[in-house]
Write a protein that holds these residues in place. Structure first.
Motif, short mmCIF file in Angstrom:
data_model
loop_
_atom_site.label_atom_id
_atom_site.label_comp_id
_atom_site.label_asym_id
_atom_site.label_seq_id
_atom_site.Cartn_x
_atom_site.Cartn_y
_atom_site.Cartn_z
N SER A 17 -1.85 -1.33 -1.27
CA SER A 17 -2.17 -2.73 -0.97
C SER A 17 -1.98 -3.02 0.51
O SER A 17 -2.81 -3.67 1.15
CB SER A 17 -1.28 -3.65 -1.81
OG SER A 17 -1.33 -4.97 -1.34
N MET A 21 -4.33 -4.49 3.46
CA MET A 21 -3.91 -5.71 4.14
C MET A 21 -3.89 -5.52 5.66
O MET A 21 -4.37 -6.37 6.41
CB MET A 21 -2.53 -6.15 3.67
CG MET A 21 -2.05 -7.42 4.35
SD MET A 21 -0.29 -7.73 4.12
CE MET A 21 0.40 -6.50 5.22
N GLU A 50 -6.81 -5.59 -1.38
CA GLU A 50 -5.36 -5.74 -1.25
C GLU A 50 -4.80 -6.47 -2.47
O GLU A 50 -3.83 -6.04 -3.09
CB GLU A 50 -5.00 -6.51 0.01
CG GLU A 50 -3.51 -6.77 0.13
CD GLU A 50 -3.14 -8.12 0.70
OE1 GLU A 50 -1.97 -8.50 0.53
OE2 GLU A 50 -4.01 -8.80 1.28
N TYR A 51 -5.44 -7.58 -2.84
CA TYR A 51 -4.97 -8.37 -3.97
C TYR A 51 -5.13 -7.61 -5.29
O TYR A 51 -4.30 -7.75 -6.19
CB TYR A 51 -5.70 -9.71 -4.05
CG TYR A 51 -5.11 -10.71 -3.09
CD1 TYR A 51 -4.07 -11.54 -3.49
CD2 TYR A 51 -5.60 -10.82 -1.80
CE1 TYR A 51 -3.52 -12.46 -2.61
CE2 TYR A 51 -5.04 -11.72 -0.91
CZ TYR A 51 -4.01 -12.54 -1.33
OH TYR A 51 -3.46 -13.43 -0.45
N GLN A 54 -2.03 -5.48 -5.07
CA GLN A 54 -0.76 -6.17 -4.88
C GLN A 54 -0.35 -6.97 -6.11
O GLN A 54 0.82 -6.95 -6.50
CB GLN A 54 -0.85 -7.08 -3.65
CG GLN A 54 0.40 -7.87 -3.33
CD GLN A 54 0.38 -9.24 -3.96
OE1 GLN A 54 -0.64 -9.78 -4.36
NE2 GLN A 54 1.55 -9.81 -4.10
N VAL A 55 -1.27 -7.65 -6.73
CA VAL A 55 -0.93 -8.47 -7.91
C VAL A 55 -0.40 -7.59 -9.05
O VAL A 55 0.67 -7.88 -9.61
CB VAL A 55 -2.12 -9.36 -8.34
CG1 VAL A 55 -1.86 -10.02 -9.68
CG2 VAL A 55 -2.42 -10.40 -7.26
#
Length: 117
Positions: A17, A21, A50-51, A54-55
């Motif tokens: 991630s 980013m 990224e999301y 990351q999530v």
């Protein structure tokens, strides 16, 4: 097939991630002639991935790690990746004062993860 430990899943996803980013936030600095609107749209496109990583990292890791611990892990990973990105991609040197400052931030991780009794 053996189960990958939650900590490894979480940290692995956060590393991936943060790679996305860092490129979304700073990759455009090598392309200053590009129109700002285009840079914003490309950065949003990169940030989507990224999301996507990351999530799930935070969802998987929460419970094994507290939210404060997840944020601390993410920040230390971010600084580590940023050092490599700055040197290798942007060709900007990292000076001793940067390393000391980043080290102090990483030292904060000790206080977040240390179990005070």
């Amino acid at each position: 097939m053996p189960q990958i430990p939650v900590a490894f899943q979480t940290i692995g996803l956060l590393i991936l991630s943060n790679l996305f980013m860092t490129f979304a936030w700073y990759g455009h600095l090598k392309h200053k002639a590009a129109p700002l609107l285009m840079v914003i749209l490309v950065s949003w496109g990169i940030a989507f991935f990224e999301y996507v990583l990351q999530v799930p990292a935070n969802r998987i890791g929460h419970g094994t790690f507290s939210a404060a611990e997840l944020k601390t892990i993410q920040e230390i990973i971010t600084l580590t990746i940023f050092i490599g990105f700055s040197v290798l991609y942007l060709r900007e040197p990292i000076h001793w004062n940067h390393l000391v400052g980043f080290g102090f931030i990483a030292l904060g991780g000790f206080f977040v993860f240390h179990r005070w009794t």
